[in-house]
Scaffold this motif. Structure first.
Motif, short mmCIF file in Angstrom:
data_model
loop_
_atom_site.label_atom_id
_atom_site.label_comp_id
_atom_site.label_asym_id
_atom_site.label_seq_id
_atom_site.Cartn_x
_atom_site.Cartn_y
_atom_site.Cartn_z
N ARG A 244 -5.78 -85.99 58.28
CA ARG A 244 -5.99 -86.16 59.72
C ARG A 244 -5.70 -87.58 60.19
O ARG A 244 -5.06 -87.79 61.23
N VAL A 245 -6.18 -88.58 59.47
CA VAL A 245 -6.01 -89.98 59.91
C VAL A 245 -4.53 -90.33 60.00
O VAL A 245 -4.08 -90.91 60.99
N THR A 246 -3.75 -89.98 58.98
CA THR A 246 -2.31 -90.26 59.02
C THR A 246 -1.64 -89.47 60.13
O THR A 246 -0.80 -90.01 60.86
N TYR A 247 -2.02 -88.20 60.27
CA TYR A 247 -1.45 -87.39 61.34
C TYR A 247 -1.68 -88.04 62.70
O TYR A 247 -0.76 -88.16 63.51
N GLU A 248 -2.90 -88.49 62.95
CA GLU A 248 -3.22 -89.09 64.26
C GLU A 248 -2.46 -90.40 64.47
O GLU A 248 -2.02 -90.70 65.58
N TYR B 139 2.11 -80.27 58.34
CA TYR B 139 0.85 -79.62 57.98
C TYR B 139 -0.21 -80.69 57.84
O TYR B 139 0.05 -81.79 57.36
N VAL B 140 -1.43 -80.35 58.27
CA VAL B 140 -2.51 -81.33 58.30
C VAL B 140 -3.74 -80.76 57.61
O VAL B 140 -4.20 -79.66 57.95
N ALA B 141 -4.26 -81.52 56.66
CA ALA B 141 -5.51 -81.17 56.00
C ALA B 141 -6.63 -81.93 56.71
O ALA B 141 -6.63 -83.16 56.71
N SER B 142 -7.54 -81.21 57.34
CA SER B 142 -8.64 -81.84 58.06
C SER B 142 -9.84 -80.89 58.12
O SER B 142 -9.67 -79.71 58.39
N SER B 143 -11.01 -81.46 57.89
CA SER B 143 -12.24 -80.67 58.05
C SER B 143 -12.90 -80.98 59.38
O SER B 143 -13.91 -80.38 59.71
N THR B 144 -12.33 -81.92 60.14
CA THR B 144 -12.96 -82.35 61.40
C THR B 144 -12.14 -82.05 62.64
O THR B 144 -12.64 -82.23 63.75
N HIS C 210 0.69 -77.75 62.02
CA HIS C 210 -0.14 -76.62 61.59
C HIS C 210 -1.29 -77.12 60.72
O HIS C 210 -1.08 -78.01 59.90
N PRO C 211 -2.46 -76.51 60.84
CA PRO C 211 -3.57 -76.90 59.96
C PRO C 211 -3.46 -76.24 58.59
O PRO C 211 -2.89 -75.15 58.45
N ILE C 212 -3.98 -76.92 57.58
CA ILE C 212 -4.22 -76.30 56.28
C ILE C 212 -5.64 -75.77 56.37
O ILE C 212 -6.60 -76.54 56.40
N ALA C 213 -5.76 -74.47 56.47
CA ALA C 213 -7.07 -73.86 56.71
C ALA C 213 -7.75 -73.50 55.39
O ALA C 213 -7.09 -73.24 54.39
N GLY C 214 -9.07 -73.51 55.42
CA GLY C 214 -9.85 -73.07 54.28
C GLY C 214 -9.85 -74.04 53.13
O GLY C 214 -9.75 -75.25 53.30
N ASP C 215 -9.94 -73.50 51.93
CA ASP C 215 -10.00 -74.28 50.71
C ASP C 215 -8.73 -75.11 50.53
O ASP C 215 -7.61 -74.59 50.63
N SER D 121 -0.02 -89.30 52.73
CA SER D 121 -1.35 -89.82 53.03
C SER D 121 -2.05 -90.24 51.74
O SER D 121 -2.22 -89.42 50.84
N GLY D 122 -2.46 -91.50 51.68
CA GLY D 122 -3.08 -92.04 50.48
C GLY D 122 -4.37 -91.36 50.07
O GLY D 122 -4.55 -90.97 48.91
N LYS D 123 -5.32 -91.20 50.99
CA LYS D 123 -6.59 -90.58 50.65
C LYS D 123 -6.40 -89.11 50.27
O LYS D 123 -7.02 -88.62 49.32
N LEU D 124 -5.56 -88.40 51.00
CA LEU D 124 -5.29 -87.01 50.68
C LEU D 124 -4.61 -86.91 49.32
O LEU D 124 -4.90 -86.00 48.53
N ALA D 125 -3.72 -87.85 49.00
CA ALA D 125 -3.04 -87.83 47.70
C ALA D 125 -4.05 -87.93 46.57
O ALA D 125 -3.93 -87.23 45.55
#
Length: 185
Positions: free
Chosen positions: A45-49, A82-87, A97-102, A122-126
Motif C-alpha cells: 500500500r505505501v509504495t502504491y500510494e 496489484y496491491v497487497a494491503s490490509s488497510t 487491483h487488490p490482492i484479497a484474502g491470504d 516494495s521493500g517491506k512487502l518483499a
C-alpha cells in the motif's frame, strides 16, 4: 506460471529510500525494460500510494518530466497493478487491483495467472513474500552511494539466509550496477 521478481534501488549500505538513488534516464530505462518484460506490477500500500501520487500526473502531461520518465509513466498507466494491503481496499488508479484474502494464496494465484511474471517493487512487502518463499528472482540496482540511514533492505529480518546464484552483473554508465540473482533451490 510466471516468476515473481523483486526489483528495487539500493545503496551500498542497504538503504532503499527512493530519494537516495540516481534517478536518471539510464535507471528509468532499466525499470521500463523490466516492466515491459513483466505481465504485472505488485506493490504494498505505501509504495502504491507513493506511485499513485505522482506517476499518473506525469502520464497525463500535467508534470514536466524527461522523456525516459514520461515513457515509464505512460507504460505504467496501462500495466496491471496489484496491491497487497490490509488497510485499504479501493485502488482507483487505472488497472489497479487488490490482492484479497491470504497473502500467500493471493500472490501465488497472481503468479499462476501471469505467465510473463510479476515485478515486485516494495521493500517491506518483499521481506514478507520472501518469508513466504514466493520470490524467484532479484534484480537490484545497486547505487554507488552510502546513505547512512534507513529504511534498509530486509531490516525486519528473515528467518534464514537466502542463497542466491548470480545470473548477471552489468555496470551502467552512471556507476550503478544492475545485479540479477535467482534463488538457489
Amino acid at each position: 506460471m510466471g516468476l515473481l521478481t523483486f526489483s528495487i534501488n539500493v545503496t551500498l549500505d542497504g538503504c532503499v529510500d527512493h530519494r537516495e538513488g540516481i534517478a536518471d534516464d539510464e535507471t528509468h530505462a532499466f525499470f521500463t525494460r523490466l516492466m515491459d518484460e513483466s505481465g504485472a506490477m505488485l506493490w504494498g500500500r505505501v509504495t502504491y500510494e507513493m506511485m499513485e501520487s505522482y506517476w499518473p500526473a506525469v502520464a497525463r502531461g500535467d508534470v514536466e518530466a524527461p522523456p525516459a520518465m514520461r515513457e515509464w509513466a505512460v507504460k505504467l498507466e496501462v500495466k496491471p497493478k496489484y496491491v497487497a494491503s490490509s488497510t485499504r481496499g479501493d485502488f482507483p488508479w487505472t488497472n489497479s487491483h487488490p490482492i484479497a484474502g491470504d497473502l500467500r494464496t493471493g500472490v501465488q494465484t497472481l503468479k499462476d495467472a501471469t505467465p510473463d511474471g510479476v515485478l515486485l517493487g516494495s521493500g517491506k512487502l518483499a521481506a514478507e513474500l520472501d518469508r513466504l518463499d514466493l520470490i524467484d528472482e532479484y534484480k537490484l540496482l545497486v547505487h554507488p552511494r552510502i546513505a547512512g540511514h534507513g529504511p534498509t533492505l530486509y531490516e525486519s529480518g528473515l528467518s534464514s539466509t537466502r542463497r542466491l546464484e548470480l545470473i548477471s552483473a552489468k555496470p551502467l554508465r552512471n556507476g550503478v550496477v544492475a545485479m540479477h540473482y535467482r534463488r538457489a533451490r
